[in-house]
Design an enzyme around this catalytic site. Structure first.
Site, PDB file in Angstrom:
ATOM      1  N   ARG A  51       0.834  -1.217   0.000  1.00  6.10           N
ATOM      2  CA  ARG A  51       0.000   0.000   0.000  1.00  6.10           C
ATOM      3  C   ARG A  51       0.864   1.262   0.000  1.00  6.10           C
ATOM      4  O   ARG A  51       0.469   2.304  -0.502  1.00  6.10           O
ATOM      5  CB  ARG A  51      -0.979   0.000   1.178  1.00  6.10           C
ATOM      6  CG  ARG A  51      -1.842   1.239   1.214  1.00  6.10           C
ATOM      7  CD  ARG A  51      -3.210   1.087   1.889  1.00  6.10           C
ATOM      8  NE  ARG A  51      -3.261   0.151   2.991  1.00  6.10           N
ATOM      9  CZ  ARG A  51      -2.765   0.366   4.208  1.00  6.10           C
ATOM     10  NH1 ARG A  51      -2.166   1.502   4.480  1.00  6.10           N
ATOM     11  NH2 ARG A  51      -2.860  -0.553   5.149  1.00  6.10           N
ATOM     12  N   TYR A 103     -13.701  17.463 -16.401  1.00  8.27           N
ATOM     13  CA  TYR A 103     -14.150  16.072 -16.583  1.00  8.27           C
ATOM     14  C   TYR A 103     -15.281  15.764 -15.588  1.00  8.27           C
ATOM     15  O   TYR A 103     -15.203  16.121 -14.409  1.00  8.27           O
ATOM     16  CB  TYR A 103     -12.949  15.156 -16.329  1.00  8.27           C
ATOM     17  CG  TYR A 103     -13.171  13.731 -16.726  1.00  8.27           C
ATOM     18  CD1 TYR A 103     -13.206  13.369 -18.060  1.00  8.27           C
ATOM     19  CD2 TYR A 103     -13.345  12.745 -15.765  1.00  8.27           C
ATOM     20  CE1 TYR A 103     -13.406  12.049 -18.429  1.00  8.27           C
ATOM     21  CE2 TYR A 103     -13.538  11.425 -16.122  1.00  8.27           C
ATOM     22  CZ  TYR A 103     -13.577  11.086 -17.459  1.00  8.27           C
ATOM     23  OH  TYR A 103     -13.773   9.780 -17.814  1.00  8.27           O
ATOM     24  N   ASP A 175      -5.120  18.910 -15.124  1.00  7.76           N
ATOM     25  CA  ASP A 175      -5.417  17.554 -15.591  1.00  7.76           C
ATOM     26  C   ASP A 175      -4.950  17.494 -17.050  1.00  7.76           C
ATOM     27  O   ASP A 175      -5.534  18.103 -17.941  1.00  7.76           O
ATOM     28  CB  ASP A 175      -6.911  17.280 -15.458  1.00  7.76           C
ATOM     29  CG  ASP A 175      -7.275  15.834 -15.804  1.00  7.76           C
ATOM     30  OD1 ASP A 175      -6.576  15.234 -16.640  1.00  7.76           O
ATOM     31  OD2 ASP A 175      -8.267  15.327 -15.259  1.00  7.76           O
ATOM     32  N   LYS A 200      -5.763   6.242 -20.046  1.00  4.15           N
ATOM     33  CA  LYS A 200      -6.045   6.701 -21.401  1.00  4.15           C
ATOM     34  C   LYS A 200      -4.805   6.534 -22.293  1.00  4.15           C
ATOM     35  O   LYS A 200      -4.400   5.424 -22.540  1.00  4.15           O
ATOM     36  CB  LYS A 200      -6.553   8.142 -21.341  1.00  4.15           C
ATOM     37  CG  LYS A 200      -7.640   8.382 -20.270  1.00  4.15           C
ATOM     38  CD  LYS A 200      -8.935   7.656 -20.536  1.00  4.15           C
ATOM     39  CE  LYS A 200      -9.901   7.650 -19.351  1.00  4.15           C
ATOM     40  NZ  LYS A 200     -10.232   8.964 -18.797  1.00  4.15           N
TER      41      LYS A 200
END
Ligand SMILES: *Cc1c(COP(=O)(O)O)cnc(C)c1O
Length: 386
Positions: A51, A103, A175, A200
């Site tokens: 983690r 977004y 972004d 993406k």
């Protein structure tokens, strides 16, 4: 060969060769996958529990930082995890001044999750000078931008915004998912954080989710490392491995995708049933000058407004053979999105009108297929509008 700090190779080299592969004495050319939750105490790599760090995270961190040309990258489970990591560093009462065309999932996080914890948001159209005055008047705790925006491909002058925020000490998040660091480098233009959904273009094969935050600020880097482990926003070692493999062909893929996109934008612009085409490097783009200054190329997304009803536009999308009607973008395969019936279907007519989402609007994520096939496909589908 591993890249060393200070190396100055070109981008095609940097995406393929990364820092330490943690390969030991095996000679493996590709990095191994480390599917382990925990590590023996006191190991040389400084790992303790996945983690809070894993060799596959570190390998991908090093490639992303190298491509972005920055000091630090931190990887997350998704783009939304990366956004959560950044926003979780703010506190009750803080104001985030956001570009109004962010977004959809980013808007939902601010309005339906973080608002409950007392975080405030204000929205502005950052292509307008009034937004810059708003920064000075409201002195927000953070400015949140996206350029080009989804789905209208508005281009924001990042340098102009950062020239206002920097003297005020206001961090700016960009972004950069639609452009990638190959096309646009937000940190070089003055941003504090460059955030990417690696799902993406970076991964590019639509087979994994991931996110990353890049920065030159050591304090923000520490905050991202803290968020990764404290909020459990870490990716899986396997997804990092896939994304590390995917990014190796990013320059090649983007080159083909961008050439296809520019040609399809021109093809569409010449059609009688097209109201307008948006593509950042076309001279009819509303922020064309900023786009050519700030972006090394026009990207591979094309947005079009058809002079057609919702039903006609939907039928056209379904008629296409090589463009799958699907959410997401940036993979090697071409996709088409009809926001009015897909990503923005739940929005009221008022919200859609404010965002500029009309029934004839479609967004193409142009893939690596042969241009002639994509062009022929568009031609046959456009006959439906004749
Ligand atoms: C997809 C996307 C996100 C969210 O990323 P996920 O990996 O899907 O969580 C954020 N911003 C932009 C611009 C995106 O395209």
């Amino acid at each position: 060969m591993a890249l060393k700090e200070g190396d100055n190779e070109g981008l095609n080299t940097r995406v393929i060769h990364h820092g330490d592969s943690f390969a030991g004495d095996t000679g493996t050319v590709m990095p191994p996958i480390f599917p382990t939750s925990t590590f023996a105490h006191g190991n040389a790599g400084g790992f303790d529990y996945t983690r809070s760090g894993n060799p596959n995270f570190r390998i991908l961190d090093s490639v992303l930082a190298s491509v972005e040309g920055c000091a630090h990258a931190t990887v997350f489970a998704s783009g939304v995890s990366a956004i959560t990591a950044v926003v979780s560093q703010l506190k009750q009462g803080d104001l985030v001044l956001c570009e109004e065309n962010l977004y959809g999932c980013t808007v939902r996080l601010f309005e339906q999750v973080f608002a409950k914890f007392g975080l405030k948001t204000a929205w502005a159209d950052f292509t307008q000078p009034a937004a810059l005055e708003q920064i000075q008047a409201q002195t927000p705790a953070m400015v949140w931008l996206e350029s080009p925006t989804n789905p209208l491909l508005k281009v924001i002058d990042l340098e102009a915004v950062c020239a206002i925020t920097q003297p005020l000490g206001i961090p700016v998040v960009v972004d950069n998912t639609f452009a990638t660091a190959l096309v646009q480098r937000p940190l070089d233009l003055g941003a504090t954080l460059s955030l990417t959904s690696t799902t993406k273009y970076i991964n590019g094969h639509s087979d994994a989710l991931g996110g990353a935050v890049c920065t030159n600020d050591p304090e923000w880097h520490q905050k991202m490392v803290f968020s990764q482990k404290a909020l459990g926003l870490q990716p899986s070692p396997f997804d990092c491995w896939l994304i590390t493999r995917g990014i190796k062909t990013l320059p090649l893929r983007l080159k083909q995708q961008m050439a296809n996109a520019a040609a399809l934008a021109d093809q569409l612009a010449g059609h009688a049933k097209v109201n307008w085409v948006r593509y950042p490097h076309r001279s009819d783009h509303p922020q064309h000058q900023v786009a050519t200054r700030q972006m090394r190329a026009g990207g591979a997304i094309v947005t079009v407004s058809f002079n057609a009803s919702q039903e006609q536009t939907y039928a056209l999308c379904k008629q296409l053979r090589w463009f799958t009607m699907a959410e997401s973008l940036g993979g090697i395969e071409s996709l088409i999105c009809h926001p009015a019936t897909m990503t923005h279907a739940a929005g009221s007519a008022e919200v859609k009108a404010k965002l500029g989402i009309d029934d004839g609007l479609v967004r193409f994520s142009v893939g690596c297929e042969d241009l002639a096939d994509l062009q022929a496909d568009l031609d046959q589908a456009l006959e439906l509008l004749a």
